[in-house]
Each structure stands twice: as structure tokens, then as C-alpha cells.
Design an enzyme around this catalytic site. Sequence first.
Site, PDB file in Angstrom:
ATOM      1  CB  CYS A 211      -0.935  -0.012   1.197  1.00 28.62           C
ATOM      2  SG  CYS A 211      -0.201  -0.642   2.700  1.00 28.62           S
TER       3      CYS A 211
ATOM      4  CG  HIS B 143      -0.934   3.788   4.791  1.00 33.40           C
ATOM      5  ND1 HIS B 143      -1.482   3.408   5.998  1.00 33.40           N
ATOM      6  CD2 HIS B 143      -0.424   2.650   4.251  1.00 33.40           C
ATOM      7  CE1 HIS B 143      -1.292   2.111   6.197  1.00 33.40           C
ATOM      8  NE2 HIS B 143      -0.655   1.614   5.138  1.00 33.40           N
TER       9      HIS B 143
HETATM   10  C1  2RA Z   1       0.810  -2.163   6.826  1.00 32.83           C
HETATM   11  N1  2RA Z   1       1.641  -2.033   4.546  1.00 32.83           N
HETATM   12  O1  2RA Z   1       0.448  -0.993   6.674  1.00 32.83           O
HETATM   13  C2  2RA Z   1       1.421  -2.936   5.662  1.00 32.83           C
HETATM   14  C3  2RA Z   1       0.570  -4.094   5.272  1.00 32.83           C
HETATM   15  N2  2RA Z   1      -0.673  -3.687   4.724  1.00 32.83           N
HETATM   16  O2  2RA Z   1       0.705  -2.786   7.891  1.00 32.83           O
END
Ligand code: 2RA
Length: 336
Positions: free
Chosen positions: A128, A240
Site C-alpha cells: 500500500c 496512510h
Molecule cells: C501495513 N503495509 O500498513 C502494511 C501491510 N498492509 O501494515
Amino acid sequence: MKVAIVGVSGAVGQEFLRVLAERNFPMDELVLFGSARSAGRTYEFKGKKLVVKELKEGDDFKDIDIALTSAGASTSKAFEETITKHGTVMIDNSSAFRMDIDVPLVVPEVNPEDCKNMPRRIIANPNCTTIQMVVALKAIEKLSHITRVHIATYQSASGAGASGMAELEEQTKEVANNQDPTVEKFQYQLVNNVIPHIDVFLDNDYTKEEMKMYNETRKIMHSDVQVSATAVRVPVMRSHSEAIWVETEKEISVDAAHRAFEEAEGIVVIDNPAEKKYPMPLYLSGKDEVFVGRIRKDISNPKGLTFWTVSDQILKGAALNAVQIAEYLVKEGIVK
Ligand code: 2RA
């Protein structure tokens, strides 16, 4: 066109259902697969109740054209043969095949043409954090080759799946009630904290999560770009954020960068500091795009730029990117 979702009960699996319906993906039938524990559950899709079948070795994928898989790397590896042996294209969201030389690692806005070479009938969905970053990097690369990238990530609880989100929710309540917080999914309490440790530490003292950004970015962009990341878990539910510094071969003006981001596919620019306009995860979860703001010169480097990105980890960071790969396969006639 027959499509399967493998791992439908997980956070990404559930998002596959929503995205396929919302984008009206062209298919005649959808089949759901899950673990023995999920088998028998029903999920609604476009007004119909679909029953989850247990994922087993055999010929269940015989007539399936595309399988969207998000059930963990070990399951993807264990069932590669079962899923692909009759010609099904496996678009895999796990880390199982991402760095295999005969498996393309694809972000449709960046390297869609790589889908055309899939000798194992597998296309890997990147991590991601990599997906949202390379969508932004692509806009800058068009102006001048990027030679170096530094990133600090601010990763939401959803990256740890539905149980990660549940733990953040639980901790929030417990801390508010002066109770000891439940700490199972994360290394430490996440509420009122940030944790600079995602996945395991490697010999070079980077985490596996941080090295994914190094390795995957170079593969997707077919580049020798140098990448150094620090991956941090933050008490945010499902988007994120990333602070990104790039160095390019030629100096790029902020105006040129701004224009490049504005014109780039899959990007929305929110950048007006005077009016306190910049991307924030709380307000952008559930949206498809990569949001870019805080665009400015890196005052420490004449060939440097720095900017901030936010994107929904379950959507563009996983389910949406995989469905967009499937849409590309159909549009290009690779899968009919
Ligand atoms: C996380 N990128 O954010 C890793 C797995 N999705 O934990």
C-alpha cells in the site's frame, strides 16, 4: 467473464466486493472463496446473496477468468497452482510474488504495460505504501529522472487488517475509561503513540516494510532510484500518509511540480497553506485518489522537492489498485 475473490471476509476482501459493485466491473458471475472458518458465510453483491466456498485444491477455478486474492502470502503461495492451472489470472494483494522476476508488479497509473508479460498468470499488487508513493513519483519522473527518495510514512491501523482497526478502536475506549489498553496486534499501545516498527527488522536495521518501498519502487518504475524509508504506525483508522523528499537529475520548480501533479492520473492536489488546505487522512478515507499537498522546494537540496501524500490504504492501497489492474486487462483484451 467470471471473477473470484479469495479472502473475501478480510478488510481488503470486503473492499473488493464494494469496489467491483461501485465500478460495475463487467462480469457475468462472482464467486467467493475463504478459509474453512469463513465457508458458508453469505455476503451481498448487487442485491444477490453469495455464499463463501472453502478454498481447496481442485478444479474450482476452471472457468474463472480473474481471481482477486487477498488471503495472506502463505495462502497465495499454497494455492498458486490451484488458482492459475486452468488459465485464471491471479491478481494477488499479498507480498508472496511481488519481487519474483516472472511476476509483474503493477500500479495502473505508472506501469500498466507490465501486465502484458505474466508468464505465470500472476500479477502482483504492490504494498500500500508503495502504491500511493509511485503514483506521485510518476508525475515528477516525467519532468526529470528521480535519483533519490526519502520517505517517512504515517501508516494507519487498517494496514494491520480488520483486527488492527478493531484494536485501535478498543484502545481508544479503554484509554478514555482509564483502563489498561488491549495490545495484541501492535507492538505497543497505539493510542496517543506512534510506533516506528512495521513488520520485522532485517540485518540492515531497516524493517521489511521499509525495504518493500526500496525494492518495489525500483521494480515498478524500472529505475535505479535510491530509496530510504522509515515506516511508522500511527493512531489513524484507514488512510496512510507519507512525507516524501525527492532529488531529481534536473532542478524542478514548485510551479512545474504543481502542474505535473494537477495533470497526473489518479492524483488530487490539495495545497493552499495560507488557507490551511492540505491532505489529511481523517477527511479523505473512502476516496479513490492519491492526495498531494505541502508541495515545496527542499531547502536543503537545490535539486530537491518535498511534498505530502494521503491515500486510503484499503482502497487505492489495495482493493482499488487490484480492480484497476483487472479493468486494464479487460480494456486491453488481455482477458476476455
Ligand atoms: C501495513 N503495509 O500498513 C502494511 C501491510 N498492509 O501494515
